[in-house]
Design an enzyme around this catalytic site. Structure first.
Site, short mmCIF file in Angstrom:
data_model
loop_
_atom_site.label_atom_id
_atom_site.label_comp_id
_atom_site.label_asym_id
_atom_site.label_seq_id
_atom_site.Cartn_x
_atom_site.Cartn_y
_atom_site.Cartn_z
N HIS A 176 14.19 -1.97 -3.38
CA HIS A 176 15.36 -2.37 -3.23
C HIS A 176 17.06 -3.07 -4.18
CE1 HIS A 176 14.30 -0.48 1.44
NE2 HIS A 176 13.85 -0.02 0.14
N ASP A 177 15.81 -4.41 -3.82
CA ASP A 177 17.00 -4.60 -5.13
C ASP A 177 17.81 -4.72 -6.47
OD1 ASP A 177 18.45 -7.59 -5.68
OD2 ASP A 177 17.01 -7.81 -7.24
N ASP A 182 18.95 -8.35 -9.55
CA ASP A 182 19.89 -9.49 -9.79
C ASP A 182 19.70 -10.42 -8.35
OD1 ASP A 182 21.04 -7.41 -7.96
OD2 ASP A 182 23.01 -8.13 -8.87
N PRO A 189 16.56 5.25 -1.49
CA PRO A 189 15.60 6.07 -0.67
C PRO A 189 15.72 5.66 0.83
CG PRO A 189 15.00 6.47 -3.20
CD PRO A 189 15.35 5.04 -2.38
N THR A 218 0.59 2.15 -0.19
CA THR A 218 -1.38 1.75 0.38
C THR A 218 -1.49 0.80 0.77
OG1 THR A 218 -2.87 1.68 -1.16
CG2 THR A 218 -1.20 0.55 -1.99
N ASP A 238 -0.99 3.53 6.04
CA ASP A 238 -1.86 3.73 5.03
C ASP A 238 -3.26 3.51 5.79
OD1 ASP A 238 -4.85 4.20 4.19
OD2 ASP A 238 -4.52 3.29 1.86
#
Length: 324
Positions: free
Chosen positions: A64-65, A72, A159, A190, A242
């Site tokens: 996500h970063d 950063d 997303p 997983t 999972d």
């Protein structure tokens, strides 16, 4: 790693990142903090013993970063009067911030002001995967930390678990990632868990139809409906991404997709979207854990090199939650 994927990764790095990426190096801390890897591994090993989700939490933060303004460390910033990436809907339920703080404290005790928070996320992600029996790779260092966060970018670029494949593909291509990267990086599901709120729309009223998502296996659907009952107080209820080997980094995620047992919509879309080229990739990884591991390593290297701040850009935060 296959030769073509290796060459593709190298060409990608040269074409996309140019001179700034050339400043990243596996030996960046060899003289300034030579024990960086062992220090981070020590903290991760300790945390993984008490929280099997530790590695999954960290790799989510890293992903996500990097998808918002590059790798950063901006996702780690607390509010300073403005909204942060932590506040974005895509980061609701994100964990592992306390693990990063523990790692940073350990490093500051030995190498004050040397190792960036962005590099911590990259290295701790690799270590977390290895501790969960997954592959290892050489992590490059030299990223600097940002001075600001970008909440609007988090809203648009990360997303969500409710996306269709048609929406996800441009989100990846905009970062220089291809379909193989999309499927390989999705394989990080997983291990780890997800809240009911990230998938319960599939269980009862998919896309406003009043019915469950037809791509969910019937037995799996009943299990999930029992975990996240309709109208229940499910806000803090988690289940495994999972269902077969929830704490191991392996290729079972892909065999689950073949059985229509992907937890999130974004998971099952990889296999259930008719005519998609991702289906063949899922089948390849389901049939060969080695192939999955090789491609995952290549994709993680690409991910970790998205638009890093290097040289005189950015700073080395002494506290990952705030700028110096």
């Amino acid at each position: 790693m296959s030769f073509l994927r290796f060459v593709g990764a190298i060409l990608f790095l040269v074409a996309i990142f140019g001179a700034s990426n050339a400043q990243l190096s596996a030996t960046f801390y060899d003289t300034t903090c030579p024990n960086v890897t062992s220090i981070v591994r020590g903290v991760m090993d300790q945390r993984q013993r008490t929280d099997a989700r530790a590695g999954a939490k960290i790799i989510r933060l890293h992903f996500h970063d990097c998808f918002v303004n590059g790798c950063d460390g901006s996702i780690l910033l607390d509010t300073d009067g403005t909204q942060t990436e932590k506040d974005a809907p895509a980061n609701v339920g994100a964990g592992g911030f306390d693990i990063v703080d523990d790692i940073k404290t350990a490093l500051e005790n030995v190498c004050p002001g040397v190792v960036s928070c962005a590099d911590i996320l990259a290295l701790a992600s690799e270590i977390g995967v290895v501790l969960a029996k997954g592959p290892s790779w050489q992590v490059l260092f030299g990223r600097k930390d940002s001075l600001t966060a970008n909440r609007s970018g988090a809203n648009s670029d990360i997303p969500s678990p409710f996306e269709t494949l048609a929406v996800m593909i441009p989100q990846f291509t905009n970062k220089g990632m291809d379909l193989t990267d999309l499927v390989a990086l999705s394989g990080a599901h997983t291990f780890g868990r997800a809240r009911c709120g990230t998938f319960e729309q599939r269980l009862f009223n998919f896309n406003g139809s009043g019915n469950p998502d037809l791509t969910v296996d019937a037995t799996f659907l009943q299990t999930l409906q029992g975990i996240c009952p309709q109208g229940g107080n499910n806000g803090n209820t988690f289940t495994n991404l999972d269902i077969s080997t929830p704490n191991d980094f392996d290729n079972d995620y892909f065999t689950n997709l073949q059985s229509n047992q992907g937890l999130l919509q974004t998971d099952q879309e990889l296999f259930s979207t008719s005519g998609s080229a991702t289906i063949a990739i899922v089948n390849r990884y389901a049939g060969s854990q080695t192939q999955f591991f090789d491609d995952f390593v290549s994709s993680m290297i690409k991910l970790g090199n998205i638009s890093p701040l290097t040289g005189t850009n950015g700073q080395i935060r002494t506290d990952c939650k705030r700028v110096n």
